[in-house]
Design an enzyme around this catalytic site. Structure first.
Site, PDB file in Angstrom:
ATOM      1  N   ASP A  11      44.275  38.695  43.910  1.00 29.54           N
ATOM      2  CA  ASP A  11      43.236  39.110  42.957  1.00 29.54           C
ATOM      3  C   ASP A  11      43.930  39.806  41.784  1.00 29.54           C
ATOM      4  OD1 ASP A  11      39.917  40.126  43.240  1.00 29.54           O
ATOM      5  OD2 ASP A  11      41.216  40.832  41.629  1.00 29.54           O
ATOM      6  N   ASP A 109      39.470  35.102  38.811  1.00 26.52           N
ATOM      7  CA  ASP A 109      40.758  35.810  38.989  1.00 26.52           C
ATOM      8  C   ASP A 109      41.186  35.987  40.443  1.00 26.52           C
ATOM      9  OD1 ASP A 109      39.209  37.972  39.910  1.00 26.52           O
ATOM     10  OD2 ASP A 109      40.585  39.413  38.972  1.00 26.52           O
ATOM     11  N   GLU A 110      40.606  35.204  41.350  1.00 26.04           N
ATOM     12  CA  GLU A 110      41.053  35.366  42.738  1.00 26.04           C
ATOM     13  C   GLU A 110      41.111  34.040  43.482  1.00 26.04           C
ATOM     14  OE1 GLU A 110      38.272  37.328  45.450  1.00 26.04           O
ATOM     15  OE2 GLU A 110      36.734  37.143  43.917  1.00 26.04           O
TER      16      GLU A 110
END
Ligand code: TTP
Ligand code: MG
Length: 388
Positions: A11, A109-110
């Site tokens: 993340d 974003d992960e």
């Protein structure tokens, strides 16, 4: 017993704000807030995210922008560039795919990676995570936090524990100890409503939940109750699903006119075996089940399959097996309209002890070299005699 898994959750730290800081060095170390325009405190809308510096002022995602402005009027307020963040996100996913073919992106974003089959190429599982962090930093200039654990849920919890720039490993034998003291709301599927009910029953931590009987939880929450009970004991079989979790790789060809000549059919099959094995190698797979497909004139379609003792991605293995299947297939003197080759029962290339067998390794090197030459000069430059 199911094989122990190694799941990584990556993340990015303060993602949108970090991209802005990277591209505007003047912002670095300052409170940066990405979100709606604050219009000197009169703006509507919310904060998308903010830098860790801004978090010190109590600003966080989803907070009304007017409140964020009140808390820190001197912060740098930016409206953000979603297109740019999406591009960077794509770069990060490409980097992750170097460490395992099993990469599941879950938000901008992960992502999860299953490195069970591939970590040995890079060292220990922990070293893989260090390598991922370094590579993302080097290639994008951004920091991330990583959790490494035997299940998806615990990997995700772990990545959030030491933010920013964190790396937390939960070993299989420590999984239960890791989970027990945590608040029940970290369990997947437990939202505010369920949490309130659990709290009313005196259940606050995962430990409190794990001592209740499965039946009691099922009577309260139905199927979810069983799921919560499992999760509280570290049982979570959910798998990392890559965009294209490939189940099989196949190629087929239809003849321009129906064919009786066995030599021509065998040549075509050999070419298809080459194509399939190329794709297996490129996508990092080996296959144990090879299937021949034949459609005769009049459209009757047949398949014949063989399962090998060991998985392979060598074209000569595919050609040998397909040839054998074809020889045993009775066309009853009918003409052949279409042939196909399918490789299924796939495993990730390095899952088996491929490094122990030197001969095999050399053979793989040769195949990789052939692949490189083909990439450069086109596939017709090297073909086994039969398919020329
Ligand atoms: P997060 O990973 O939740 O947050 P983050 O990366 O900014 O910070 P952290 O270090 O805590 O992980 O979300 C990723 C991005 O998604 C974030 O940079 C901006 C966007 N986002 C929103 O636009 N609105 C929101 O409410 C949240 C939570 C995130
Ligand atoms: Mg993040």
């Amino acid at each position: 017993m199911k094989k122990e898994r190694l799941i990584v959750h990556v993340d990015m730290d303060a993602f949108f704000a970090s991209v802005e800081e990277r591209d505007n060095p003047a912002y670095q170390g300052k409170p940066v807030v990405v979100g709606a325009d604050p219009k000197k405190g009169k703006g509507r809308g919310v904060v998308s995210t903010c830098s860790y510096e801004a978090r010190k002022f109590g600003i966080h995602s989803a907070m009304p922008i007017s409140i964020a402005y009140r808390k820190c009027p001197q912060a740098i307020f930016l409206q953000g560039n979603y297109e740019k963040y999406t591009r960077v996100s794509g770069e990060i996913i490409s980097i992750l795919k170097n460490f395992s073919p099993l990469v599941e992106q879950v938000s901008i974003d992960e992502a999860f990676l299953d490195i069970s089959a591939t970590y040995k190429l890079f060292g220990t599982p922990y070293e893989v995570c260090v390598a991922i962090k370094n590579r993302i930093k080097k290639e994008t200039g951004l920091a991330c936090s990583i959790g490494l654990a035997p299940t998806k849920m615990s990997a995700k919890i772990a990545s959030g524990l030491r933010k920013p720039d964190g790396l937390v490993e939960v070993k299989a034998e420590k999984l239960i100890d890791f989970l027990l003291p945590l608040d029940v709301e970290v369990l997947w599927g437990i939202g505010q409503k369920t949490k309130t009910i659990l709290n009313q029953m005196g259940i606050y931590t995962i430990r409190d939940l794990s001592v209740r009987s499965k039946e009691e939880l099922i009577s309260l929450f139905g199927k979810n109750g069983a799921w919560f009970w499992d999760l509280s004991r570290g049982i979570d079989q959910s798998e990392v699903i890559s965009e294209h979790t490939v189940k099989s790789i196949s190629n087929e060809a239809t003849f321009e006119k129906d064919i009786r000549d066995k030599i021509i059919i065998e040549k075509e099959l050999a070419l298809l075996c080459e194509l399939v094995s190329d794709r297996l190698r490129k996508e990092g797979f080996k296959s144990r089940t090879i299937t021949l497909k034949i459609r005769l004139e009049g459209f009757q379609t047949y398949t014949r399959a063989v399962t090998l003792p060991e998985p392979t991605n060598f074209s000569e293995d595919l050609i040998r097996e397909i040839k054998r299947l074809f020889e045993n297939f009775k066309t009853n003197n009918k003409r052949v309209r279409l042939v196909g080759v399918r490789a299924s029962n796939l495993s990730i290339r390095d899952e088996e002890s491929l490094f122990k067998d030197e001969n095999k390794e050399k053979k793989e090197d040769v195949h990789r070299a052939i692949d490189k030459i083909r990439e450069k000069f086109g596939r017709s430059s090297i073909l086994r005699a039969i398919s020329v």
